[in-house]
Scaffold this motif. Structure first.
Motif, PDB file in Angstrom:
ATOM      1  N   ASN A   6       0.825  -1.204   0.000  1.00  0.00           N
ATOM      2  CA  ASN A   6       0.000   0.000   0.000  1.00  0.00           C
ATOM      3  C   ASN A   6       0.860   1.255   0.000  1.00  0.00           C
ATOM      4  OD1 ASN A   6      -2.314  -1.550   0.049  1.00  0.00           O
ATOM      5  ND2 ASN A   6      -2.435  -1.548   2.268  1.00  0.00           N
ATOM      6  N   CYS A  10       1.062   4.225  -2.923  1.00  0.00           N
ATOM      7  CA  CYS A  10       0.959   5.664  -2.639  1.00  0.00           C
ATOM      8  C   CYS A  10       2.148   6.409  -3.244  1.00  0.00           C
ATOM      9  CB  CYS A  10       0.893   5.913  -1.136  1.00  0.00           C
ATOM     10  SG  CYS A  10      -0.653   5.394  -0.360  1.00  0.00           S
ATOM     11  N   ALA A  13       1.726   6.626  -6.974  1.00  0.00           N
ATOM     12  CA  ALA A  13       0.720   7.655  -7.259  1.00  0.00           C
ATOM     13  C   ALA A  13       1.329   9.047  -7.117  1.00  0.00           C
ATOM     14  CB  ALA A  13      -0.484   7.495  -6.339  1.00  0.00           C
ATOM     15  N   ASN A  14       2.143   9.264  -6.077  1.00  0.00           N
ATOM     16  CA  ASN A  14       2.801  10.559  -5.904  1.00  0.00           C
ATOM     17  C   ASN A  14       3.770  10.850  -7.044  1.00  0.00           C
ATOM     18  OD1 ASN A  14       1.593  11.686  -3.665  1.00  0.00           O
ATOM     19  ND2 ASN A  14       2.969  10.685  -2.226  1.00  0.00           N
ATOM     20  N   GLU A  62       7.849  11.145   3.852  1.00  0.00           N
ATOM     21  CA  GLU A  62       6.393  11.351   3.849  1.00  0.00           C
ATOM     22  C   GLU A  62       6.027  12.687   4.488  1.00  0.00           C
ATOM     23  OE1 GLU A  62       4.895   9.556   1.838  1.00  0.00           O
ATOM     24  OE2 GLU A  62       6.632   8.245   1.692  1.00  0.00           O
ATOM     25  N   LEU A 100      -2.301  11.366   0.326  1.00  0.00           N
ATOM     26  CA  LEU A 100      -1.496  10.156   0.185  1.00  0.00           C
ATOM     27  C   LEU A 100      -0.374  10.107   1.222  1.00  0.00           C
ATOM     28  CD1 LEU A 100      -1.289   9.850  -3.701  1.00  0.00           C
ATOM     29  CD2 LEU A 100      -2.478   8.297  -2.137  1.00  0.00           C
ATOM     30  N   GLU A 104       0.088   7.294   4.173  1.00  0.00           N
ATOM     31  CA  GLU A 104       1.327   6.546   4.412  1.00  0.00           C
ATOM     32  C   GLU A 104       1.817   6.728   5.846  1.00  0.00           C
ATOM     33  OE1 GLU A 104       4.491   5.840   1.503  1.00  0.00           O
ATOM     34  OE2 GLU A 104       3.437   7.344   0.309  1.00  0.00           O
TER      35      GLU A 104
END
Length: 119
Positions: A6, A10, A13-14, A62, A100, A104
């Motif tokens: 997962n 993320c 996607a970023n 993050e 996102l 995370e």
């Protein structure tokens, strides 16, 4: 770790969102100047942080992604380009990147990585 997948999703996607923001001045024909510079710099930072997170996860990446996502969100008002297509792109990508990153961070706080070798 079962949630590592997962977290990687993320990050991917970023990476895609960073690339979209980087190329958005040409895709959506932003005005030259600070709007284009902001999109390019912010997009590069998001993409580089995503690549770094994919290579070797660290919580600080993050937190930085959360900060950069929030910057993209508020930059139209700070830099004065509200009411434009550029604003819509920045706000949308900023929200997505920040969410996102928060997801995370939440995943990592509930399922921290093991520091010792597993058997």
């Amino acid at each position: 770790m079962e949630n590592w997948t997962n977290a990687k999703l993320c990050d991917v996607a970023n990476l895609i969102l960073g690339a979209i923001l980087l190329f958005s001045p040409w895709i959506f024909e932003f005005d030259a100047g600070k709007v284009t510079q902001n999109a390019a710099i912010t997009g590069i930072v998001i993409a580089v942080l995503a690549i770094a997170a994919l290579a070797a996860f660290a919580v600080w990446e993050e937190w930085l992604n959360l900060i950069v996502g929030l910057w993209a969100l508020v930059s139209p008002w700070v830099l004065g380009f509200q009411g434009t297509t550029a604003m819509k792109v920045h706000v949308t990508i900023g929200i997505l990147v920040a969410v996102l990153a928060a997801i995370e961070l939440w995943i990592m706080s509930h399922h921290p990585p093991r520091l010792t070798a597993s058997r």
